[in-house]
Design a protein around this motif. Structure first.
Motif, PDB file in Angstrom:
ATOM      1  N   SER A   1       2.929   7.470   7.903  1.00 19.43           N
ATOM      2  CA  SER A   1       2.115   6.322   8.315  1.00 19.43           C
ATOM      3  C   SER A   1       1.193   6.725   9.466  1.00 19.43           C
ATOM      4  O   SER A   1       1.596   7.476  10.356  1.00 19.43           O
ATOM      5  CB  SER A   1       3.016   5.160   8.761  1.00 19.43           C
ATOM      6  OG  SER A   1       3.877   4.751   7.710  1.00 19.43           O
ATOM      7  N   HIS A   2      -0.039   6.215   9.429  1.00 17.87           N
ATOM      8  CA  HIS A   2      -1.032   6.525  10.455  1.00 17.87           C
ATOM      9  C   HIS A   2      -1.423   5.239  11.184  1.00 17.87           C
ATOM     10  O   HIS A   2      -1.654   4.208  10.542  1.00 17.87           O
ATOM     11  CB  HIS A   2      -2.282   7.149   9.829  1.00 17.87           C
ATOM     12  CG  HIS A   2      -2.007   8.389   9.031  1.00 17.87           C
ATOM     13  ND1 HIS A   2      -1.985   9.652   9.592  1.00 17.87           N
ATOM     14  CD2 HIS A   2      -1.725   8.561   7.712  1.00 17.87           C
ATOM     15  CE1 HIS A   2      -1.719  10.541   8.657  1.00 17.87           C
ATOM     16  NE2 HIS A   2      -1.549   9.907   7.507  1.00 17.87           N
ATOM     17  N   THR A   3      -1.519   5.307  12.496  1.00 20.17           N
ATOM     18  CA  THR A   3      -1.913   4.156  13.299  1.00 20.17           C
ATOM     19  C   THR A   3      -3.002   4.573  14.284  1.00 20.17           C
ATOM     20  O   THR A   3      -2.836   5.557  15.012  1.00 20.17           O
ATOM     21  CB  THR A   3      -0.718   3.567  14.073  1.00 20.17           C
ATOM     22  OG1 THR A   3       0.329   3.229  13.159  1.00 20.17           O
ATOM     23  CG2 THR A   3      -1.135   2.315  14.832  1.00 20.17           C
TER      24      THR A   3
ATOM     25  N   LYS B   1      -1.248  -2.113   4.581  1.00 20.58           N
ATOM     26  CA  LYS B   1      -2.327  -1.788   5.503  1.00 20.58           C
ATOM     27  C   LYS B   1      -2.506  -2.990   6.432  1.00 20.58           C
ATOM     28  O   LYS B   1      -2.601  -4.127   5.964  1.00 20.58           O
ATOM     29  CB  LYS B   1      -3.627  -1.487   4.763  1.00 20.58           C
ATOM     30  CG  LYS B   1      -3.604  -0.196   3.950  1.00 20.58           C
ATOM     31  CD  LYS B   1      -4.929   0.042   3.256  1.00 20.58           C
ATOM     32  CE  LYS B   1      -4.962   1.395   2.543  1.00 20.58           C
ATOM     33  NZ  LYS B   1      -3.939   1.492   1.493  1.00 20.58           N
TER      34      LYS B   1
ATOM     35  N   GLN C   1       0.430   2.386   6.235  1.00 20.70           N
ATOM     36  CA  GLN C   1       1.791   2.881   6.097  1.00 20.70           C
ATOM     37  C   GLN C   1       2.017   3.541   4.736  1.00 20.70           C
ATOM     38  O   GLN C   1       1.353   3.211   3.755  1.00 20.70           O
ATOM     39  CB  GLN C   1       2.781   1.730   6.266  1.00 20.70           C
ATOM     40  CG  GLN C   1       2.696   1.024   7.617  1.00 20.70           C
ATOM     41  CD  GLN C   1       3.735  -0.087   7.732  1.00 20.70           C
ATOM     42  OE1 GLN C   1       4.916   0.117   7.462  1.00 20.70           O
ATOM     43  NE2 GLN C   1       3.297  -1.264   8.142  1.00 20.70           N
TER      44      GLN C   1
ATOM     45  N   LEU D   1       4.798  -2.405  13.271  1.00 22.77           N
ATOM     46  CA  LEU D   1       3.898  -1.489  13.957  1.00 22.77           C
ATOM     47  C   LEU D   1       4.725  -0.699  14.958  1.00 22.77           C
ATOM     48  O   LEU D   1       5.286  -1.256  15.897  1.00 22.77           O
ATOM     49  CB  LEU D   1       2.780  -2.256  14.663  1.00 22.77           C
ATOM     50  CG  LEU D   1       1.840  -3.058  13.757  1.00 22.77           C
ATOM     51  CD1 LEU D   1       0.848  -3.845  14.588  1.00 22.77           C
ATOM     52  CD2 LEU D   1       1.110  -2.141  12.794  1.00 22.77           C
TER      53      LEU D   1
ATOM     54  N   SER E   1      -3.441   0.180  10.984  1.00 23.28           N
ATOM     55  CA  SER E   1      -2.263   0.926  10.543  1.00 23.28           C
ATOM     56  C   SER E   1      -2.233   0.994   9.019  1.00 23.28           C
ATOM     57  O   SER E   1      -2.394  -0.025   8.343  1.00 23.28           O
ATOM     58  CB  SER E   1      -0.982   0.257  11.053  1.00 23.28           C
ATOM     59  OG  SER E   1       0.171   0.904  10.536  1.00 23.28           O
TER      60      SER E   1
END
Length: 319
Positions: free
Chosen positions: A297-299, A81, A72, A42, A70
């Motif tokens: 990637s989104h967090t 995930k 990725q 992370l 998250s």
């Protein structure tokens, strides 16, 4: 007489400080011999320190609840995930405790952890504190063999379906800090578990270690800038060092950039929408040829802190 006593106290605390720094240095520089599992990564590690180190339990101003989602390598088949939820606080200014839930999915593999975290705060003097932490819990591991792709026509995989295994978790950590810096070392799970089915090893968990460091600069009143790093050791891979630069303005606006050498670069922004409730979003992209096969990637980050008079905010707590 009081001056003489103060002088002896200064000498003793100075020697204690040197011993602690020396011990931490030995551990950090000896981790090249330590093996570890490849765990979830992370990039906003500064905003979920309890994930890596139980000694961060109770490091906020009070009851602290954190949720992270998250996803990725968007667009890559079977990409990881991760969901993480934790709640921790401190009582009597000495004991930190909390619970954390962790779920990770990557391809046919699913992993779920439930953990209890405990930390003991030791006041060395007016400036320095040492925190010792432990965690314990249960790890649930499953693999769905129906999701495996067979590339060799003659290859036969017996016993299709889902395999489920459980194993205990026991981790340790330490955090040494002042009002300007922090140094942490930890091993979130020192139990070496092996998951097998019909003589075949599905997964093997080995020790893995982290070391993190940060130093806080006060730019102006209510504006701090904290460079930080997290060193991660995994078996069969080079040491991963994730660095970040974190801005906190009036404890309402958060921003950071992060960089993992030969892996990724990203940014994060957060805001306090109502009292004690913050939300944030981070985006990372690969810096290797792997960027051709994924869309980053989104967090997503959410935190809520309910003030507690028994708590004192640690410099390791950046929001």
């Amino acid at each position: 007489m009081q001056q003489k006593k103060a002088f002896y106290t200064y000498i003793i605390m100075g020697n204690t400080f040197k011993k602690i720094i020396f011990l931490i240095a030995i551990i950090i520089f000896s981790i090249h011999n330590i093996k570890a599992q490849n765990d979830a990564k992370l990039s906003i590690f500064n905003y979920n320190p309890l994930f890596y180190n139980p000694a961060f339990a109770g490091s906020a101003d009070g009851l602290n609840i954190v949720g992270i989602y998250s996803t990725q390598w968007v667009g890559f088949d079977g990409a990881p995930k991760t969901q993480y939820l934790s709640a921790d606080t401190k009582s009597l200014q000495k004991i930190g405790y909390g619970i954390s839930l962790y779920n990770d999915v990557a391809g046919p593999k699913k992993e779920y952890n439930i953990e209890g975290n405990f930390a003991y705060y030791i006041k060395l003097d007016r400036k320095y504190k040492l925190v010792l932490g432990v965690k314990g819990g249960i790890n649930s591991y499953s693999i769905n063999k129906d999701n495996l792709d067979i590339y060799e026509p003659g290859e036969v995989v017996d016993n299709f379906g889902t395999e489920n295994k459980t194993a205990p978790i026991f981790g340790v950590g330490a955090n040494f800090y002042s009002d300007k810096f922090f140094i942490g070392i930890s091993s979130p799970n020192i139990i070496q578990a092996k998951y097998s089915s019909i003589g075949t090893i599905l997964s093997q968990r080995k020790n893995y270690y982290y070391s993190n460091f940060g130093y806080q600069f006060e730019i102006e009143r209510d504006i701090t800038l904290t460079p930080a790093l997290l060193a991660r050791i995994t078996a069969g891979a080079p040491v991963s060092i994730l660095t970040s630069l974190n801005l906190n303005w009036r404890n309402k606006y958060l921003a950071s950039v992060n960089f993992d050498y030969n892996s990724s670069v990203g940014a994060f922004a957060g805001i306090q929408i109502i009292d004690d409730l913050k939300i944030g979003y981070g985006y990372d992209i690969s810096t290797t040829k792997f960027s051709n096969y994924n869309n980053g990637s989104h967090t997503f980050f959410l935190s809520y802190t309910l003030l507690n008079e028994n708590s004192e905010k640690c410099t390791c707590h950046l929001y």
